[in-house]
Design an enzyme around this catalytic site. Structure first.
Site, short mmCIF file in Angstrom:
data_model
loop_
_atom_site.label_atom_id
_atom_site.label_comp_id
_atom_site.label_asym_id
_atom_site.label_seq_id
_atom_site.Cartn_x
_atom_site.Cartn_y
_atom_site.Cartn_z
N ASP A 150 -6.53 -19.09 3.08
CA ASP A 150 -6.26 -20.48 2.89
C ASP A 150 -6.52 -21.29 4.02
O ASP A 150 -5.86 -20.83 5.20
CB ASP A 150 -4.55 -20.65 2.34
CG ASP A 150 -3.96 -21.93 2.33
OD1 ASP A 150 -4.68 -22.78 2.37
OD2 ASP A 150 -2.84 -22.01 2.42
N ASP A 183 2.67 -19.65 0.88
CA ASP A 183 3.35 -20.62 0.05
C ASP A 183 2.40 -20.60 -1.25
O ASP A 183 1.59 -20.11 -1.64
CB ASP A 183 3.17 -21.96 0.85
CG ASP A 183 1.93 -22.53 1.33
OD1 ASP A 183 1.15 -21.87 0.73
OD2 ASP A 183 1.91 -23.53 2.29
N SER A 241 4.34 7.37 3.23
CA SER A 241 3.11 8.33 3.14
C SER A 241 1.84 7.75 3.82
O SER A 241 1.17 8.22 4.54
CB SER A 241 2.83 8.87 1.84
OG SER A 241 2.79 7.74 1.03
N THR A 272 -2.90 -23.79 4.84
CA THR A 272 -1.59 -23.18 5.65
C THR A 272 -1.77 -21.68 5.67
O THR A 272 -1.46 -20.90 5.04
CB THR A 272 -0.50 -23.43 4.80
OG1 THR A 272 -0.58 -22.93 3.31
CG2 THR A 272 -0.02 -25.12 4.69
N HIS A 282 0.84 -1.10 0.05
CA HIS A 282 0.05 -0.07 -0.13
C HIS A 282 0.88 1.36 -0.11
O HIS A 282 0.38 2.35 -0.64
CB HIS A 282 -0.62 0.05 1.08
CG HIS A 282 -2.23 -0.74 1.13
ND1 HIS A 282 -3.65 -0.18 0.98
CD2 HIS A 282 -2.32 -2.34 0.77
CE1 HIS A 282 -4.36 -1.04 0.73
NE2 HIS A 282 -3.70 -2.38 0.71
N ASP A 283 2.10 1.22 0.69
CA ASP A 283 2.73 2.48 0.81
C ASP A 283 3.49 2.53 -0.77
O ASP A 283 3.65 3.80 -1.34
CB ASP A 283 3.98 2.14 1.63
CG ASP A 283 4.72 3.56 1.95
OD1 ASP A 283 4.01 4.61 1.90
OD2 ASP A 283 6.12 3.39 1.96
N PRO A 287 -5.11 -1.28 -7.15
CA PRO A 287 -6.08 -2.03 -7.62
C PRO A 287 -7.34 -2.46 -6.76
O PRO A 287 -6.99 -2.88 -5.67
CB PRO A 287 -5.46 -3.05 -8.40
CG PRO A 287 -4.03 -2.58 -8.31
CD PRO A 287 -3.66 -1.86 -7.20
N HIS A 327 -2.01 -13.30 -0.91
CA HIS A 327 -3.27 -13.77 -0.49
C HIS A 327 -3.29 -15.27 -0.16
O HIS A 327 -4.24 -15.58 0.44
CB HIS A 327 -4.32 -13.56 -1.91
CG HIS A 327 -4.59 -12.34 -2.33
ND1 HIS A 327 -5.46 -12.30 -3.32
CD2 HIS A 327 -4.22 -11.17 -1.77
CE1 HIS A 327 -5.42 -10.80 -3.60
NE2 HIS A 327 -4.81 -10.12 -2.62
N SER A 328 -2.14 -15.74 -0.02
CA SER A 328 -2.03 -17.13 0.55
C SER A 328 -2.19 -17.22 2.26
O SER A 328 -2.45 -17.97 2.88
CB SER A 328 -0.67 -17.74 0.42
OG SER A 328 -0.36 -18.79 1.17
#
Length: 329
Positions: free
Chosen positions: A248, A256, A82, A251, A72-73, A168, A198-199
């Site tokens: 997930d 991973d 910021s 895990t 995000h930065d 995005p 996103h894992s």
């Protein structure tokens, strides 16, 4: 005796080359570099690593926060901290943007900064703390240690006005997501790898229900959709309620390649996850990463470094904040 024109020309060329070399050398000292604090604060990186580890053992989800902070930065204009600025003294915080929904653990960046400041006052930037904590958090989530350059300086302003357009959204098309990452120098392979973040962690139901209600997205595995509906029973979840689904289930706190195996089985949480499988540009990389965890980690490491070096403030630009939440006065 007067010199001829060729002698003057030769001297001019030598002088020009010398000045050009000198300018290159001078500007190079302002670039990011490995072990930037080796003289000004030799223990900086060790202190940050120790604090990241300590915080992880108390609050495991901080490791996920560090990586999200970096994203995000750095994707918004510059890796310049910021993101950390609070609304005060004419500054509008980027944290107020809908794109920052669900972000947390900022207070622990302040914890790290206080320890670093006690060792080396006003020497180590908040931007470098954001970058190095992401690197060290990656290790705690199962990734390799990577050498990361430092020397970033902190922004004196917020980029709140462009956050919406810079980050995005989970419902954006994969073509837009790819173009956004490409604009900061990250290729398709690297983008697919970074989405592998996103894992780990979890997603609030606010970001899921569009795939469940009023009808279930047909690209979702039916059994998985039923699980998600149990986690998110209302089509209008309360954004302030603790209503989440894990990225997930197998895990959940290991970064991973299970993410890629899940989306190939139609068990991706977000629309952008499923688009990685269906888009011919990205699907070959999804399959390769699902088959080879080492390859995924290599590509994630490469892309993380590229992200961490996006348009940093260096040299005399920006400042070294005393408090990561506020511009120096």
């Amino acid at each position: 005796m007067a010199r001829n024109r060729s002698e003057y020309s030769g001297c001019s060329i030598i002088t020009f080359l010398f000045l050009a070399l000198l300018l290159h050398f001078y500007s190079g000292t302002c670039d990011l570099q490995l072990s930037y604090y080796s003289e000004s604060c030799p223990r900086a990186e060790d202190i940050i690593e120790q604090e990241v580890i300590s915080l992880y053992h108390k609050h495991g989800n901080t490791a996920v926060s560090w990586i999200r902070n970096l994203f995000h930065d750095c994707i918004v204009e510059s890796c310049d901290a910021s993101l950390l600025l609070e609304t005060a003294n004419g500054v509008e915080s980027e944290k107020l943007s809908p794109r920052s929904f669900g972000m947390r653990n900022f207070k622990y960046v302040d914890t790290i900064k206080r320890v670093v400041e006690s060792e080396c006052p006003q020497t180590v930037s908040c931007a470098d703390i954001v970058a190095l904590s992401a690197r060290d958090g990656f290790v705690l989530l199962g990734g390799p240690h990577i050498e990361m350059k430092t020397g970033r300086r902190d922004s004196k302003e917020s980029h709140a006005q462009i956050v919406q357009d810079s980050i995005p959204n989970h419902n954006d098309s994969i073509s837009f997501v790819l173009s956004r990452f490409q604009s900061i120098g990250i290729d398709v392979e690297g983008t697919v790898a970074l989405l592998g973040a996103h894992s780990v962690g979890r997603v609030h139901c606010v970001n899921l229900v569009n795939r469940l209600y009023p009808t279930v997205d047909p690209t979702l595995d039916p059994d998985y959709a039923e699980y998600l509906k149990r986690r998110c029973p209302s089509p209008e979840p309360d954004p302030h309620a603790v209503e989440y689904a894990r990225n997930d289930l197998e895990t959940p706190m290991v970064l991973d390649n299970m993410y890629y195996k899940n989306i190939l089985s139609h068990k991706g949480l977000l629309l952008v996850d499923q688009q990685l499988v269906s888009d011919p540009t990205t699907s070959p990389f999804v399959e390769k990463m699902a088959d080879d965890n080492g390859y995924f980690l290599d590509q994630f490491s490469r892309a993380l470094l590229l992200l961490s070096e996006n348009n940093p403030l260096t040299g005399d630009d920006g400042e070294i904040r005393k408090d990561c939440r506020y511009v120096n006065i």
